[in-house]
Design an enzyme around this catalytic site. Structure first.
Site, PDB file in Angstrom:
ATOM      1  CG  ASP A 274      -2.161   0.880   0.982  1.00  0.00           C
ATOM      2  OD1 ASP A 274      -2.090   1.781   0.109  1.00  0.00           O
ATOM      3  OD2 ASP A 274      -3.185   0.707   1.663  1.00  0.00           O
TER       4      ASP A 274
HETATM    5  C1  BGC Z   1      -5.152   3.077   0.155  1.00  0.00           C
HETATM    6  C2  BGC Z   1      -5.178   2.062  -0.968  1.00  0.00           C
HETATM    7  C3  BGC Z   1      -5.017   2.768  -2.274  1.00  0.00           C
HETATM    8  C4  BGC Z   1      -3.703   3.561  -2.257  1.00  0.00           C
HETATM    9  C5  BGC Z   1      -3.395   4.279  -3.547  1.00  0.00           C
HETATM   10  C6  BGC Z   1      -3.978   4.026   0.072  1.00  0.00           C
HETATM   11  O1  BGC Z   1      -4.165   5.077   0.929  1.00  0.00           O
HETATM   12  O2  BGC Z   1      -5.134   2.403   1.385  1.00  0.00           O
HETATM   13  O3  BGC Z   1      -6.371   1.341  -0.942  1.00  0.00           O
HETATM   14  O4  BGC Z   1      -5.071   1.875  -3.328  1.00  0.00           O
HETATM   15  O5  BGC Z   1      -3.794   4.508  -1.217  1.00  0.00           O
HETATM   16  O6  BGC Z   1      -4.178   5.386  -3.716  1.00  0.00           O
END
Ligand code: BGC
Length: 751
Positions: A274
């Protein structure tokens, strides 16, 4: 020797000596008769070390120093290797549509589906597939090829800010729906993730939450949902989440990323982090992380320069680099992306057709929670209808965070946040889909007016003068924050009480990302849970209110009477922790030390309705609950034993309208303290019609995790045909043969 084996050997030999490759050399990676893994192998062998190193860390375009003409603002970008046809990875969030948070790409709109919870509430995998296929098609047309979708974290806490994006509290329902949505996305020859492995159940200080749970509980709940989603959807990538599990951050958690995902489940794709979830180089790489995402959001380019250093120092074997790239490329090939590259420029999109998908999913997911005196469906002859609050004159609410879609039609209301962990990337956003307009269109002869929520006395007076009052209650939720309370904010409870006191025909329509408290429930005859209903939400709400379609959604999560019924009534956070920016640990360290704190998931695998059963608590509305505008009978139920057990039942529509019912099967196998959902069927029946149906019992729900792996204990298992977790129509027994299933991924009954 078989031709396949000869070809493989030839391919590997050729690829082993890149120097010998010239224009007319065979390019084995293009040979579609070889397996994805073998083709990926030949590509890895043809890549230089520099090329490999560049593929294991991604950029966050808004902050990336290294820009390229091909990079557009979105979640992520990883440069490919054009000489080998290895694509640039163009990543977009896509849980509910192609995201465009805070309009980072000016003017770029996409179709916004309702909240994931609404999709789950449809109990219809075919619709989830259609939603995923639609998103994937739009993403491809917008030149994205990696979609950050497939959120399958179970709802453990009703106040979790991200519940709206996920698929509820039950592993079978969530896993099945996630698998369908992922299959839909990937039907476009692009890649979907499944996320966030694992137990990313709380948003408050999510980078510091150390989720504690025993292995049996974890295997039988959150990991089971992932297993079902991965086995059924074959996502190209798994995203590890922000939090820790049993002491290790997810993205450096060997138990999750290697012992479970690789050793037990034989997952062939790659693990991406993530954004802002990586904390080390060697530990993460050796635990099983294959790619650092959005590296600018981490404290350091762990899989950039630091990886090279670690490899040169011998702390990470070179073979591990090959393995990481091989896993990425296996998915690039297996998904069809390698053979069908995304277009170089944007293609046109049929937004009207796609909006119809969003509307269908919204309609199927709206849940009728209460309907006394047949207040609903609304009679078209109602002369005077007043709509109150919730900005129902202009639009419907959406959930905040990385999943935010800038929908077709724009945002009639957008409110920036001034503080809190979500402030940097979130605005409270409404989709341009006015319930007022939609209701006027369905009741052209009625006088339909809108009154805002600012003054309960004014609203009550307007309600008094109307035949029907519809109050729109909104409860906004966002990624990176949890709901401060399950109560409707800003005096909406007082408003509803006032309106209900003035008009006996008061209907409450809720736009929420999960359960809300309803202190006024006994004072209103009808309540509709519309979730965040997406870009055609106004139309969907109107059609359900007027009975153009049946009210057919079923709750994918339990609604408590009060927070005291929950395993954790409020988010856990030590007083010492203050985080201003939960997107990145760089933000976190700026305001406090990175000291994780424990959250004990003492409910174990008894998530949601199983927790209520264990505590003998009666919720406000149980899991699986939802009314229809007609009634059904269930007769001649038979419980069929054997290796492929099932329940047969005759369902009859007793009413005068066509309607939808979702009979559900719950089982309580040996080793389980309470019942688990093991199957369901959504079916539509004409008035008076009846149908004999067979609902297969998913044998995965008969298995329990023991120290040596999964086992189904031979014997009689209690099974119930029910219309929600608490309302049982018939109970019976099935005889189940014993099976030792080992530690691997569990086979679905269709296999
Ligand atoms: C989220 C993810 C997301 C990523 C990219 C993170 O803050 O937890 O689900 O895909 O950001 O935007």
């Amino acid at each position: 020797m078989s031709t396949q084996v000869t070809r493989i050997i030839a391919a590997v030999l050729l690829a082993a000596s890149p120097a010998s490759l010239s224009a007319k050399d065979v390019e084995p990676w293009k040979d579609r008769s070889l397996s994805a893994s073998v083709r990926a192998d030949t590509l890895v062998k043809a890549m230089t070390e520099e090329e490999k190193l560049a593929y294991i860390h991604g950029l966050f375009p808004p902050m990336a120093k290294q820009q390229s003409a091909d990079m557009i603002p979105s979640a992520g970008y990883v440069p490919g290797v054009p000489r080998l046809g290895i694509p640039n990875l163009r990543e977009s969030d896509a849980s509910l549509g192609v995201a465009n948070q805070v309009e980072q790409r000016k003017g770029d709109v996409a179709t916004a589906l309702p909240a994931g919870l609404a999709t789950a509430a449809g109990f219809d995998p075919a619709l989830a597939y259609q939603g995923g296929a639609m998103i994937g098609a739009e993403a491809r047309a917008k030149t994205f090829n990696i979609l950050l979708a497939g959120g399958v974290n179970l709802t453990r806490d009703a106040w979790n800010g991200r519940n709206f994006e996920y698929l509820g509290e039950d592993p079978l329902l969530a896993g099945t729906m996630a698998a369908a949505a992922i299959n839909g996305v990937q039907s476009n020859h692009i890649i979907s993730t499944v996320k966030h492995l694992a137990l990313n159940a709380q948003e408050t200080a999510r980078i510091l939450v150390d989720a504690h749970i025993d292995e049996k509980s974890l295997r039988e709940s959150d990991l089971l949902a992932f297993d079902i989603a991965i086995r059924g959807g074959k996502p190209g990538s798994v995203m590890c989440g922000y939090n820790l599990v049993n002491g290790d951050w997810n993205c450096e958690n060997k138990f999750l990323l290697t012992d479970v995902l690789r050793t037990d489940w034989h997952y062939p794709g790659w693990v991406m982090s993530d954004w802002g979830a990586v904390h080390s180089t060697q530990k993460a790489a050796l635990a099983g992380l294959d790619q650092q995402s959005g590296q600018e959001l981490d404290k350091a380019p762990y899989f950039g320069e630091l990886f090279v250093k670690a490899m040169r120092a011998g702390d990470i074997p070179k073979a591990r680099l090959d393995e990481m790239v091989h896993r990425i490329l296996t998915s690039v090939v297996a998904s069809g992306l390698y053979d069908n590259p995304t277009p170089a420029t944007e293609q046109s999109i049929d937004y009207a057709t796609n909006a119809a998908v969003a509307q269908r999913i919204a309609e199927a997911g709206i849940v009728l929670l209460k309907n006394e005196r047949g207040v609903l469906p609304l009679a078209k002859r109602a002369k005077k209808i007043v709509l109150i609050g919730g900005h129902a004159d202009v639009g419907v609410l959406s959930g905040g965070g990385s999943s935010q879609v800038r929908s077709v039609g724009g945002a009639p209301i957008e409110i920036p946040l001034t503080s809190g962990a979500a402030a940097s990337f979130v605005r409270v956003t409404y989709h341009n889909s006015s319930p007022l307009k939609a209701i006027r269109a369905l009741a052209p002869d009625a006088d339909v007016q809108y009154i805002d929520a600012s003054d309960p006395a004014v609203a009550a007076a307007a309600a008094k003068a109307a035949d029907v009052a519809i109050v729109f209650g909104t409860h906004w939720q966002t990624e990176a924050q949890d709901a401060p309370s399950l109560s409707l904010p800003d005096g909406q409870d007082t408003l509803i009480e006032a309106v209900a006191g003035a008009n006996a025909n008061t209907i409450v329509v809720l736009e929420s990302g999960g359960p809300v408290l309803m202190p006024w429930i006994n004072r209103v005859p009808a309540v509709l849970e519309a979730w965040y209903p997406g870009q055609r939400g106004g139309e969907a709400i109107a059609r359900v209110l007027f009975g153009e379609v049946d009210a057919s959604g079923r709750l994918p999560m339990t609604f408590p009477k009060d927070p005291g019924q929950l395993p954790r009534p409020v988010p856990v956070i030590p007083a010492s922790v203050t985080l201003t920016n939960a997107m990145s640990d760089a933000g976190a360290t700026a305001t406090g030390p990175m000291v994780p704190f424990k959250v004990e998931y003492a409910e174990g695998a008894d998530v949601g309705y199983r927790w209520y059963a264990r505590k003998q608590e009666t919720p406000l509305f149980p899991f699986g609950f939802g009314l229809s505008y007609t009634q059904f009978s269930y007769s001649k139920t038979s419980f069929n034993s054997g290796p492929k057990p099932s329940v047969s039942v005759t369902v009859r529509n007793l009413g005068k309208r066509s309607g939808v019912t979702v009979p559900q099967i719950y089982v309580t196998p040996a080793g389980q303290s309470s019942a688990r959902l093991a199957g369901w069927k959504r079916l539509t029946l004409d008035p008076g019609a009846s149908k004999r149906i067979i609902i297969p019992i998913d044998t995965r729900m008969l298995a329990s995790w023991e120290p040596s792996g999964w086992r189904i204990v031979a014997g009689q298992v209690k099974a119930s045909l029910a219309t929600d977790a608490n309302r049982i129509e018939t109970t019976g027994k099935i005889n189940v043969p014993g099976q030792v299933l080992g530690t691997g991924s569990l086979r679905s009954p269709e296999e």
